[in-house]
Design a protein around this motif. Sequence first.
Motif, short mmCIF file in Angstrom:
data_model
loop_
_atom_site.label_atom_id
_atom_site.label_comp_id
_atom_site.label_asym_id
_atom_site.label_seq_id
_atom_site.Cartn_x
_atom_site.Cartn_y
_atom_site.Cartn_z
N ARG A 1 0.84 -1.20 0.00
CA ARG A 1 0.00 0.00 0.00
C ARG A 1 0.88 1.25 0.00
NH1 ARG A 1 -4.63 -1.69 4.49
NH2 ARG A 1 -5.06 -3.78 3.65
N ARG A 2 0.25 2.39 -0.31
CA ARG A 2 1.01 3.64 -0.41
C ARG A 2 0.95 4.47 0.87
NH1 ARG A 2 4.62 2.71 -3.08
NH2 ARG A 2 5.09 4.94 -3.12
N SER A 3 0.29 3.98 1.88
CA SER A 3 0.16 4.72 3.14
C SER A 3 0.75 3.89 4.27
CB SER A 3 -1.31 5.03 3.43
OG SER A 3 -2.05 3.83 3.52
N GLY A 4 0.88 4.51 5.46
CA GLY A 4 1.41 3.83 6.62
C GLY A 4 0.33 3.54 7.65
N LYS A 5 0.57 2.53 8.46
CA LYS A 5 -0.36 2.17 9.52
C LYS A 5 0.44 1.76 10.74
CE LYS A 5 -4.16 -1.02 10.61
NZ LYS A 5 -4.97 -2.15 10.10
N ASP B 1 3.39 -0.65 9.61
CA ASP B 1 3.38 -1.12 8.22
C ASP B 1 3.57 0.09 7.32
OD1 ASP B 1 2.77 -3.92 8.70
OD2 ASP B 1 0.80 -3.21 9.34
N LEU B 2 4.53 0.00 6.42
CA LEU B 2 4.88 1.11 5.54
C LEU B 2 5.16 0.60 4.13
CD1 LEU B 2 7.41 3.17 7.73
CD2 LEU B 2 5.20 4.00 6.89
N PRO B 3 5.06 1.48 3.12
CA PRO B 3 5.54 1.10 1.80
C PRO B 3 6.99 0.65 1.89
CG PRO B 3 4.29 3.14 1.67
CD PRO B 3 4.45 2.83 3.13
N VAL C 1 10.25 9.25 8.60
CA VAL C 1 8.88 8.83 8.30
C VAL C 1 8.30 8.04 9.47
CG1 VAL C 1 7.45 7.37 6.82
CG2 VAL C 1 9.20 8.85 5.81
N LEU D 1 5.11 9.19 11.87
CA LEU D 1 3.93 8.34 12.01
C LEU D 1 3.68 8.01 13.47
CD1 LEU D 1 1.76 6.75 10.43
CD2 LEU D 1 3.34 4.82 10.40
N ARG E 1 2.21 11.11 15.34
CA ARG E 1 0.81 11.34 15.01
C ARG E 1 -0.08 10.28 15.66
NH1 ARG E 1 -0.09 10.58 9.83
NH2 ARG E 1 2.04 10.20 9.08
N TRP E 2 0.40 9.04 15.70
CA TRP E 2 -0.35 7.97 16.37
C TRP E 2 -0.43 8.23 17.87
CZ3 TRP E 2 1.61 4.58 20.10
CH2 TRP E 2 0.76 3.52 20.47
#
Length: 244
Positions: free
Chosen positions: A99-103, A114-116, A125, A129, A132-133
């Motif tokens: 995917r193109r986004s992070g989680k 999980d990241l690209p 990066v 993330l 923000r989380w």
Amino acid sequence: MPRLTVEGKSIDYQVEKTRRNRYVRLTVSARHGVRISAPIGTPDRELHAMVREKGGWILDRLEQFRREEAAQPKWRYHDGAQILLRGKWTPLEIRGWDRRSGKIRLTKQALRVDLPHEMCSDAVVVQDLFERWLRKWAQQDIPLRAEALARQMKLRYSHVGIRDQRSKWGSCSSTGRLSLNMRLMLTPVEVCDYVIIHELAHLKELNHSRRFWSIVERYCPDHDVHRKWLREHGWLLDFNTEDA
């Protein structure tokens, strides 16, 4: 900043003189170093003499903090690093996906990111993330804790705001607005609750009088233990102190 040499080593210390201070008080912490609070008008030579008298003890405390810091994991943002959450160092797992986004999510074993694929090794990066989380988690958790504790204390506030600050854990305005630091999510739950109780107590006593501390004592009997944790471990909550 005043400086004194004891046993061949320099001791820098900060001085705060205010009308609120009734006594001279010297503290040593990992977060703030050596600090003296004193009433206005206290001669500087008296404070200097206090530092000299307690110089050996001050050096021992500073050395203890240095050893503890050296023994702690460092804030890093790569797979296998350690992240401080709720007072415990938690493994950081970074995995690539298509995917193109992070989680990011917290499991029982680790903080999973999980990241690209091409971003997995980018510490900037990962840290962005994480921050923000952490803010989102704090915005969900801390207001609920404040609501429950306020109900227990039979107090009402007007608003709870979540901020990211390096030097203040919380505050309470004269209009009943609470401001709490999102980094409290990194502390043990009991420490976080102590800070909330501390600020809620200001709704009745907007000072640090005996009446104020009696309110804190009623709802947080171990407040001295939690204040000590913050003094001695507060520096751990600065997740910007180490580059990855």
